[in-house]
Every structure is written in structure tokens, then in C-alpha cells.
Design a protein around this motif. Structure first.
Motif: not given
Length: 259
Positions: A173-175
């Protein structure tokens, strides 16, 4: 580029390029590919520990029989003990594990993953610094080509390591940018450790056999304690073994040919 600067920057460049793989796909890395890359990294580290570190350590000792091998044996044991200590006092987490290791902390899983890779990179940076110090000393017994070969081998195994860090972070879910930055920065400790070793070169040279073996012990601790078990969990363990063989042979050839 000056060979010393090249040797210092190559491993970090490998991690950075590997971390950039996060921009190529939105999906997590396939399990089979991850195990192949982990096995490859382990093979490179084992071969580098033997040909680039342990054998030169014994050659530099200059003694016969037990006297010739004891500095390497002592340094190797201290290297194992050093990483064992770091493993116990630093909170960290490995990719395939749900539970954290080390002391309890409120750090995020992302931070603990990055710390785990940073721990792995400390002995690699030290190895580059020690071999450069030996190459710069007339009595060091190691050529600059051999030091560059070790640095290149570590850079090669850092490429998959960077991808293995950044891609799961993106899948969690991190960019893209955050995943890339964490993956790349996890390798920043390597040039730092190498530079510190070089700055202490006047103290390093007299005990080079111990320090070369120390780096080998620290690297092999990472391989045996962390990397190989991850390649053998679940399916595709044979692919991890094939990756190990490929990495070992490549690093062996690099060291023998360029050293």
C-alpha cells in the motif's frame, strides 16, 4: 571515475537500480522469482566471503599451520558474534515473517523491513572498505582489481535485494516513490561503512587478516541465519538453490578472473 569512488558507489547503485523495479509493476514479486533472487544473493555472498575475504586473510597472516589460520578463525568468529549482537538489539522484520525480531518497539512494519536489510548491508560495506584499504597498502596483498571485483559482485546481488525490498512495500500500500526511497536508502549504509573503514585505514592495515575474516563471518551469518532459510520455505525451494549456484559461480569467476 576514480576506482576508489567507483568501488564505494557500485553497491549502493545496485540497490538503487533494484529498488527502481517498483515502477515497472503494481504487483508483488512472484514467489519463484523472489526465491531465485534471494538464492542468487546468498551465492554471491558465500563466494565473496571465501575468495575475496577468507583466503586473502589466511594469505596475509604469513604464518605456517595453525599460526597461519588463527587470525582468520578469530576474525570470522568475531564477525559472527557481531551480527548476532546486532540481530538481538535491533528491532527488525523479514519479508516472509509475520513476527518481528529483536527488542519490542513501536516502529512500523515498513521501518522494520528496512532495518532488516540495513543490518544485512553493514558487513557488505565493511568488506568493501577493508578490501580497498588492503588494495591501497603495498603490503596488503590485494589488487585494486580484486577490490573492484568484490564491489561489483556485491552490487550485482544488491540489485535483486533492492527489488525484494521495494516491491513488497508497494504491494502493501505504500506509494511508488516511498517504496523506492526506502529500498534505495536501505543500501546507503554500505558506502558509509566502507568510508568509515577507509578513514581508519592506518589502524586497519595492521590487523587486515582479522578484519577480512570478520567481514566474511558477518556476511555468512546473514546468509545462514536469514537468506537461505527464506529460500527454503514453502514452494520453489529448488529455484532458490539454483539461484544460489548461479550467484556463487558468477562471484567465483569475477574474483578469480579480475583478482
Amino acid at each position: 571515475m576514480h576506482p576508489i569512488l567507483l568501488a564505494l558507489l557500485l553497491p549502493f547503485a545496485g540497490t538503487t537500480l533494484g529498488s527502481a523495479c517498483v515502477y515497472l509493476t503494481k504487483e508483488n514479486m512472484p514467489a519463484a522469482l523472489q526465491k531465485a533472487l534471494l538464492g542468487f544473493a546468498a551465492g554471491v555472498m558465500v563466494a565473496a566471503s571465501v575468495w575475496s575475504l577468507l583466503i586473502p586473510a589466511m594469505e596475509l597472516s604469513g604464518g605456517e599451520g595453525l599460526a597461519g589460520v588463527m587470525p582468520a578463525a578469530a576474525g570470522f568468529a568475531f564477525g559472527i558474534a557481531f551480527l548476532l549482537l546486532l540481530d538481538h538489539i535491533t528491532p527488525h522484520q523479514h519479508l516472509l515473517e509475520k513476527a518481528s525480531e529483536g527488542p519490542r518497539s513501536k516502529l512500523s512494519r515498513t521501518t522494520k523491513l528496512a532495518l532488516a536489510v540495513t543490518l544485512h548491508n553493514i558487513p557488505e560495506g565493511m568488506a568493501v572498505g577493508v578490501t580497498l584499504a588492503a588494495a591501497l597498502d603495498a603490503a596488503g596483498g590485494i589488487s585494486m582489481a580484486a577490490a573492484l571485483a568484490l564491489s561489483a559482485g556485491i552490487a550485482i546481488q544488491n540489485f535483486p535485494e533492492g527489488a525484494i525490498v521495494s516491491m513488497p512495500l508497494r504491494a502493501a500500500g505504500n506509494t511508488h516513490h516511498r517504496s523506492f526511497a526506502i529500498g534505495a536508502l536501505s543500501g546507503a549504509v554500505e558506502p558509509v561503512a566502507a568510508i568509515v573503514t577507509l578513514l581508519l585505514a592506518s589502524f586497519v592495515v595492521p590487523v587486515l587478516p582479522y578484519l577480512l575474516a570478520f567481514s566474511a563471518g558477518a556476511m555468512l551469518y546473514v546468509v545462514v541465519e536469514e537468506i537461505i532459510p527464506e529460500t527454503q520455505q514453502g514452494r520453489h525451494s529448488d529455484i532458490g538453490t539454483i539461484g544460489f549456484a548461479a550467484g556463487f559461480v558468477l562471484m567465483m569467476v569475477l574474483d578469480v578472473v579480475l583478482g
